[in-house]
Design an enzyme around this catalytic site. Structure first.
Site, PDB file in Angstrom:
ATOM      1  N   HIS A  16      34.794  36.581  43.714  1.00 49.17           N
ATOM      2  CA  HIS A  16      34.430  35.922  42.440  1.00 49.17           C
ATOM      3  C   HIS A  16      33.690  34.401  42.869  1.00 49.17           C
ATOM      4  O   HIS A  16      33.294  33.862  41.795  1.00 49.17           O
ATOM      5  CB  HIS A  16      35.376  36.698  41.836  1.00 49.17           C
ATOM      6  CG  HIS A  16      36.259  38.211  41.665  1.00 49.17           C
ATOM      7  ND1 HIS A  16      35.043  38.812  41.200  1.00 49.17           N
ATOM      8  CD2 HIS A  16      37.120  38.569  42.551  1.00 49.17           C
ATOM      9  CE1 HIS A  16      35.341  39.949  41.748  1.00 49.17           C
ATOM     10  NE2 HIS A  16      36.582  40.003  42.081  1.00 49.17           N
TER      11      HIS A  16
HETATM   12  C1  BDR Z   1      39.522  36.836  39.313  1.00 51.88           C
HETATM   13  O1  BDR Z   1      40.806  37.345  39.338  1.00 51.88           O
HETATM   14  C2  BDR Z   1      41.026  37.200  40.597  1.00 51.88           C
HETATM   15  O2  BDR Z   1      42.402  38.115  40.843  1.00 51.88           O
HETATM   16  C3  BDR Z   1      40.145  36.603  41.074  1.00 51.88           C
HETATM   17  O3  BDR Z   1      40.632  35.266  41.606  1.00 51.88           O
HETATM   18  C4  BDR Z   1      39.126  35.814  39.913  1.00 51.88           C
HETATM   19  O4  BDR Z   1      38.976  34.691  39.818  1.00 51.88           O
HETATM   20  C5  BDR Z   1      38.399  38.478  39.024  1.00 51.88           C
HETATM   21  O5  BDR Z   1      38.601  39.073  37.898  1.00 51.88           O
END
Ligand code: BDR
Ligand code: CA
Length: 312
Positions: free
Chosen positions: A242
């Protein structure tokens, strides 16, 4: 020209890779500081993990500030089920020796924006938006001084990952997200719609490992760890990376696609709390406030990431 940024983060393995990508790109990106926020794990761990990552990159000169330890008005929700107990489970990395920078992350954000030329600093939030919202509440004048906010958060066609309707970062602090989305600051959003296209397939993870240095190994082990959760959940070939999408966008905006639309944050409903209501089809008549991404050239993204990590 190098772009000055502040990374606001809750590491998190994917946050860690995003930080590494920025630190591996000094000709393009000048990381003025890293501000930690509570999110994936509590603040003592996110502020420690951010320093572990700086040391992994050999960049103890980058100041790391601790910020808010809880959302603006809610109890903290964490994600150890994805990231492990430390938030950075996977590789065995030494505890940091560099200290936290003195002062609060929110003050650092405010002071930096006031001291740098107007329109010259980009904020890159990779976690819940608490620190950024607090800074805007405490110093409304900074809104006009931010070049852009490029953030990871939200989802529309991919709906939620922490609830059926909401993505984690927005869900944890929806009131903070609402402040940011209503701030009038130029906003570019990397929602799950785009990050779910940036999958670390075995082949791509092998390429990190094949870099043959400590960073490549650590990144491969991080993604090995947290992908077990997403592979099981989505039945996908690998986990979505992400947060690095935010930094990759600064380096190669041309590989991302999206639309400038209206995005509102649900803060009232228990059922859909933290949903990013994205007017993709432009049916609401509401004023656009964000460029909401929905696609990335994943091969170009991983080529860029691997090529940059090789430089560390
Ligand atoms: C986001 O949530 C976190 O768990 C990850 O680091 C990312 O920023 C994804 O939904
Ligand atoms: Ca994150």
């Amino acid at each position: 020209m190098t772009r000055k940024i502040i990374i606001d983060t809750d590491p998190g393995q994917d946050d860690a890779v995003a930080i590494l990508l920025a630190l591996a790109s000094p000709d393009d990106i000048d990381v003025l500081g890293i501000t930690a926020v509570a999110g994936n794990v509590p603040l003592p761990l996110t502020s420690k993990n951010a320093r572990i990552v700086c040391e992994l990159a050999g960049r103890t000169d980058v100041p790391v500030y601790a910020g808010c330890d809880a959302p603006l008005s809610r109890k903290l929700v964490t994600a150890e089920h994805v990231h492990g107990k430390t938030g950075l489970d996977g590789p065995v990395l030494p505890d940091p020796t560099m200290p936290l920078a003195p002062g609060h992350a929110v003050d650092f954000i405010i002071d930096t924006l006031r001291n740098q030329d107007p329109g010259s600093v980009t904020l890159c939030p990779l976690g819940p938006l608490t620190n950024i919202a607090r800074a805007l509440q405490q110093a409304p004048d900074i809104a006009g001084r931010v070049q852009e906010i490029v953030l990871m958060g939200g989802a529309y066609f991919e709906v939620g990952n922490i609830t059926p309707a909401a993505e984690f970062n927005i869900y944890v602090d929806p009131e903070a997200a609402e402040i940011v989305f209503k701030s009038g600051i130029k906003l570019t959003v990397m929602p799950l719609d785009v990050t779910h296209r940036a999958l670390v397939t075995p082949h791509r993870n092998d390429a990190f490992r094949a870099l043959g240095h400590g960073v490549g190994h650590a990144v491969a082990e991080m993604t090995d760890f947290f992908e077990r959760f997403d592979k099981e959940k989505y039945g996908s070939e690998g986990a979505p990376l992400h947060d690095p999408c935010v930094i990759a966008y600064l380096l190669r905006p041309d590989i991302f696609h999206g639309r400038f639309i209206n995005v509102e944050i649900e803060t009232g409903s228990d059922l859909t709390l933290g949903m990013t209501v994205a007017d993709w089809w432009r049916v609401s008549g509401r004023t656009p406030n964000a460029t909401f991404m929905n696609d990335v050239d994943a091969d170009a993204f991983f080529d860029l990431l691997t090529e940059r990590l090789a430089r560390l």
